[in-house]
Design an enzyme around this catalytic site. Sequence first.
Site, PDB file in Angstrom:
ATOM      1  CG  ASP A  55     -51.752  31.445 -17.026  1.00 20.02           C
ATOM      2  OD1 ASP A  55     -50.883  31.710 -16.114  1.00 20.02           O
ATOM      3  OD2 ASP A  55     -53.175  31.761 -17.280  1.00 20.02           O
ATOM      4  CG  ASP A  84     -43.762  36.652  -7.596  1.00 20.55           C
ATOM      5  OD1 ASP A  84     -44.156  36.849  -6.034  1.00 20.55           O
ATOM      6  OD2 ASP A  84     -43.937  37.178  -8.414  1.00 20.55           O
ATOM      7  CB  THR A 140     -30.986  25.754  -6.994  1.00 19.93           C
ATOM      8  OG1 THR A 140     -31.969  25.796  -6.024  1.00 19.93           O
ATOM      9  CG2 THR A 140     -32.962  24.509  -7.861  1.00 19.93           C
ATOM     10  CG  PHE A 149     -31.865  30.051  -5.668  1.00 20.51           C
ATOM     11  CD1 PHE A 149     -31.569  31.619  -4.748  1.00 20.51           C
ATOM     12  CD2 PHE A 149     -33.170  29.479  -4.814  1.00 20.51           C
ATOM     13  CE1 PHE A 149     -32.579  31.988  -3.478  1.00 20.51           C
ATOM     14  CE2 PHE A 149     -34.088  30.342  -4.164  1.00 20.51           C
ATOM     15  CZ  PHE A 149     -34.031  31.531  -3.686  1.00 20.51           C
TER      16      PHE A 149
END
Length: 238
Positions: A120, A143, A216, A218
């Site tokens: 983490d 996210d 990227t 994406f």
Amino acid sequence: MSDQQNPQPEKEGVYLRQIRSFVKREGRLTKGQARAIEANWPSMGLSVDNGMLDFSQVFGRQAPVVLEIGFGMGKSLVEMAAAEPDKDFIGIEVHRPGIGACLADAEAAGIKNLRVFEHDAVEVLAQCIPDASLARMQLYFPDPWHKSRHHKRRIVQPEFAQKVRQKLAIGGVWHMATDWENYAEHMLEVMSQAEGYKNQSASQDYVPRPDFRPLTKFEQRGHRLGHGVWDLMFERIA
């Protein structure tokens, strides 16, 4: 750590009260990824158990250090490490297949200036990264927690902005990028109010994608579909 790849947790209550930087998702390792971890972890892997890092010992030299949170499958991180051999890179990711893919690409490219954590990011920052030591912090496509009731789970929050500032050297930059406009607005609001930072945008909002951040696949697809990407760069000034 692409938005599209992060599933929502199966139920409420899976998060600890402290900020965490990820949703834990294991996935299946390919044989190649498993081999890359086994072969390269001794030389490229870092553990929080080792405590506070001495970068000159970790990399065998003194150079500016760049830290990326949530590098996904690692292609961009490896590309950046190859393109900036005068800098040392540390990546943090909790997705084991991503760790394996990154190490495989780094091995294939002969990269020596890259190390990775499987942990983490909040704990890595607190336990392993010396204060005022980073030239750049990178957070690309985290996210977005796009539902309003989940916004408190976004990693870019006032408290975390100060944790990052503590680790940046004076003049060091926190570079964020997102393809969710609402999250970009949230990042801008948080960072504009954050003590000790200066927005590097001349218009006090977003900056063009800097050359060092690879485009990227994406993102290229998103451009073709008319989707936006927002980059923010905030410099530690105090």
